[in-house]
Design an enzyme around this catalytic site. Structure first.
Site, PDB file in Angstrom:
ATOM      1  N   HIS A  26     -97.005  -3.046   1.344  1.00  0.00           N
ATOM      2  CA  HIS A  26     -96.668  -3.927   2.251  1.00  0.00           C
ATOM      3  C   HIS A  26     -95.351  -4.412   2.467  1.00  0.00           C
ATOM      4  O   HIS A  26     -94.824  -5.721   2.192  1.00  0.00           O
ATOM      5  CB  HIS A  26     -97.815  -5.137   1.951  1.00  0.00           C
ATOM      6  CG  HIS A  26     -97.926  -5.957   3.101  1.00  0.00           C
ATOM      7  ND1 HIS A  26     -97.175  -7.131   3.581  1.00  0.00           N
ATOM      8  CD2 HIS A  26     -98.888  -5.824   4.105  1.00  0.00           C
ATOM      9  CE1 HIS A  26     -97.829  -7.580   4.781  1.00  0.00           C
ATOM     10  NE2 HIS A  26     -98.818  -7.140   5.159  1.00  0.00           N
ATOM     11  N   PHE A  27     -94.561  -3.886   3.187  1.00  0.00           N
ATOM     12  CA  PHE A  27     -94.349  -2.714   3.648  1.00  0.00           C
ATOM     13  C   PHE A  27     -93.104  -1.996   2.963  1.00  0.00           C
ATOM     14  O   PHE A  27     -92.232  -2.928   2.718  1.00  0.00           O
ATOM     15  CB  PHE A  27     -93.858  -2.868   5.057  1.00  0.00           C
ATOM     16  CG  PHE A  27     -95.022  -3.551   6.048  1.00  0.00           C
ATOM     17  CD1 PHE A  27     -96.039  -3.004   6.326  1.00  0.00           C
ATOM     18  CD2 PHE A  27     -94.868  -4.798   6.219  1.00  0.00           C
ATOM     19  CE1 PHE A  27     -97.193  -3.663   6.914  1.00  0.00           C
ATOM     20  CE2 PHE A  27     -95.811  -5.538   7.329  1.00  0.00           C
ATOM     21  CZ  PHE A  27     -97.071  -5.020   7.558  1.00  0.00           C
TER      22      PHE A  27
END
Length: 153
Positions: A59-60
């Site tokens: 994430h991310f």
């Protein structure tokens, strides 16, 4: 007697005391310390956001951002510590379940290296249902806010 005690404040709670009060464990324990509790009123929890958190792998990966739902979860865990502190030791270990989450707003990303302050205030409590307002604050700026209700079991 110092001012904090006169106002009914509870001393800071470290991670071991938090673990005694709520059942969450790694990787889902979202608060590291509670720096202020006014029983039956408010609390301030701290989450030191680290790149080592497991959710950052996905994430991310190129621009790590703490998921908003986990910011709200951290608010709820701070509220659970407030509830346990307000109800006393006989309540410790009980579960606090979300009932509703309203008015959620995400204002800015929370990233590794941030110190996320979780400010929660009790709006009301009736029997085993408690309602709170919460804000996640980084460097004096609101990152997220919500109103939520929980049931104590």
């Amino acid at each position: 007697m110092d001012t904090a005690n006169q106002q009914g404040r509870v001393p800071d709670l470290d991670i071991e005391r938090i673990r005694a009060m709520i059942p969450h464990r790694y990787p889902f324990l979202m608060i590291d310390r509670v720096v202020e509790i006014i029983p039956d009123a408010s609390a301030v929890g701290i989450k030191n956001v680290s790149i080592n958190e497991p959710y950052f792998a996905g994430h991310f990966p190129q621009r790590p951002v703490m998921p908003g739902v986990l910011i709200i979860e951290a608010m709820a865990q701070t509220a659970a510590v407030l509830v346990m502190s307000s109800l006393g030791q006989e309540a410790e270990g009980k579960l606090v379940y979300f009932m509703s989450i309203d008015g959620v707003r995400f204002r800015r990303p929370v990233v590794p290296g941030d110190r996320l302050e979780l400010h929660v205030e009790k709006i009301q409590s009736r029997a085993n249902v408690w309602k709170f307002s919460g804000k996640g604050i980084v460097e004096g700026k609101v990152a997220a806010e919500a109103t939520f209700a929980a049931m104590i079991r």
